[in-house]
Design an enzyme around this catalytic site. Sequence first.
Site, PDB file in Angstrom:
ATOM      1  N   HIS A  77       0.825  -1.199   0.000  1.00  0.00           N
ATOM      2  CA  HIS A  77       0.000   0.000   0.000  1.00  0.00           C
ATOM      3  C   HIS A  77       0.862   1.253   0.000  1.00  0.00           C
ATOM      4  CE1 HIS A  77      -3.215   2.808   0.972  1.00  0.00           C
ATOM      5  NE2 HIS A  77      -3.947   1.922   0.340  1.00  0.00           N
ATOM      6  N   PRO A  78       0.552   2.185  -0.896  1.00  0.00           N
ATOM      7  CA  PRO A  78       1.451   3.322  -1.093  1.00  0.00           C
ATOM      8  C   PRO A  78       1.286   4.472  -0.099  1.00  0.00           C
ATOM      9  CG  PRO A  78      -0.281   3.340  -2.746  1.00  0.00           C
ATOM     10  CD  PRO A  78      -0.551   2.173  -1.866  1.00  0.00           C
ATOM     11  N   CYS A  79       0.459   4.305   0.941  1.00  0.00           N
ATOM     12  CA  CYS A  79       0.168   5.467   1.787  1.00  0.00           C
ATOM     13  C   CYS A  79       1.402   6.018   2.510  1.00  0.00           C
ATOM     14  CB  CYS A  79      -0.951   5.142   2.772  1.00  0.00           C
ATOM     15  SG  CYS A  79      -0.585   3.741   3.836  1.00  0.00           S
ATOM     16  N   ARG A  80       2.431   5.181   2.683  1.00  0.00           N
ATOM     17  CA  ARG A  80       3.608   5.681   3.396  1.00  0.00           C
ATOM     18  C   ARG A  80       4.774   6.024   2.474  1.00  0.00           C
ATOM     19  NH1 ARG A  80       4.293   3.871   8.425  1.00  0.00           N
ATOM     20  NH2 ARG A  80       5.798   5.560   8.513  1.00  0.00           N
TER      21      ARG A  80
END
Lengths: 323, 305
Positions: free
Chosen positions: B248-251
Amino acid sequence: MTTLKFVPYSSAFDTGFWHELTRRKLEVYRLDSSNQSIFGYYANDANDNMPALFNVDHQCFDENNKISNQQQLYSVNGTLKLVNTIEEFKTFDIDSALKTESSLLWNDFVQGSTLENPQKLNRFYLLIFADLKKYIYHYWFAFPTFLVPTAFNLSSPVKPIGEQFSSDEIGAISKTLEANKLHACCLHREQNSSFAVINLKQAVENLNEKPQSASEYIFIVNDPSTDPVHPGWPVRNLLTLLYYHLRAVEQLNVICWRERFRDDQQYVNHSLYLQLKPESISNIGDAVPPSAGWEKNERQRLGSRQVNLSTSMNPIHLAETAV
Amino acid sequence: SIGERMTPVLLQSKFRETGVITPTEFVAAGDFLVHHCPTWKWAAGDENKLKDYLPKDKQFLITRNVPCYKRCKQMEHKDNLEKIVDDENGDGGWVDTHHYADSTITEVREHAGQMESSGKQTQVTVEGNDDNDDDDDDAADMEEFERKGMINNDPLEASTTAKPSAGASTADEPVGQNTLATRTYDLNITYDKYYQTPRLWLTGYDEHHKPLSVEKMYEDISQDHAKKTVTMEQHPHLPGTGPMPSIHPCRHADVMKKLIQMVAESGKELEVHMYIMIFLKFVQAVIPTIDYDYTRRPCHVNHCD
């Protein structure tokens, strides 16, 4: 003299292939089970100890969508046979299918079109039954090759190219092949220790005219195998092609070209050098020789394989696992 | 997703301030990766899913048939090798489990090498390894589709019986030569329009190149990350509707921003075309046994403390 042996292809489906096949079965082919043209591809840059993979993915249905513009990927044309029932699949006449597919390969060999377009060194046949209710796909690949000649006699044991050529020579060969996208070609050793690319047709003509110059020619074929002594199917088919067309040549030099890219460097020293003493098979004429090539199953027996995609395709299962 | 559809395409470079990139920067960084590491290639994907903010033939990046020799839990967990890359907000951050080790890969290769030289496979004990549970059923199923009485009629075929790699040990499988049966992964890097960063997707295959179930793929994801960093979603460029694991690219942008700052503090500048190469290094922590990264470790990232 020892004979060379070869590593067969190992089929590798991309999951996207099955999604696209399902769509086409429902929207395009429906009950049409006639032969369809598709393509697959192999690479020559696999890691050590990997099988000689033959890949098919979702693009493989579209003949115009060749991946041949990409480095290290070599496309192969084939026939897709999508049968409608499991009974048809189980009792399918695999012998005659292989005969038909291998005759396409052979006719291109003998008529010379493979010499002009070495993409024709390989073909494949893919038999499928898709059980769309259960999301189970039965499949069986054939990669036709010929049982003629019965042996490829090596003049010296197979070795990595580093044991045959100096690093300068390997550098020169690499540089010469840099822009080369052909499945196979030939290098001619020039005066100033450089190499020139010539196509297979020209190389065969030159060698038949001047058989004594054989040591100046090195055939190059992109090899999917990673085995240290056994090259893959494209090498085998190239040798058959050359044994058919070469008349009185005493020495045949072949490099099974393998590449690898690490730390911004190209490595090719795991490529294999073969020196063979060819025996012409031109006397067998135009009749298609016996062939082999059905892939074995996971138990190494002659049988089809299956893949179960119910967990990734079945909407009921997907709904259950959805967050 | 709606979020993705509603987000306008990022046009102005905000890389230095926020760690995000524009589609144009994504393509430049992808070109740089493909040029320096040709095991990665550009792909077009499904024609019906083309994103108009990316060139038609450069929709996403792909590398195929990447070996994965052993499961995460088989890796020796060495605390002294760990380094928290980003521990400020206290919820784990990126644990680079092999920061001080040269590479996991060497270890795995050595392991594979040992098995080769010993001829007979080394039995590796793996807890909860249930790969062999349904072998009997499989054999019966396969037999049904085998042709009786047909033997190997090709004298020039080399024996290719693969030996199983660690964790996939099947006692009755004949040991052959030179081929190691191993899981493989196809990895994709897409441009995530919502998070404005690259995004990594995984498709796993077993030793026979059959698709791995999601549960099995989780065995190859670091347990520190499995549930919170990896999510199942539809791939933006491939056909079908199957969910695929992705990191997941949120970070990503945060991590990138920190790396940019660290490099800046050492008086250097992190160029945007390096983005994907560096991205590949920090996601390695999530998938430590997938042997994909063949690029040189940029020294300024390696010594960024």
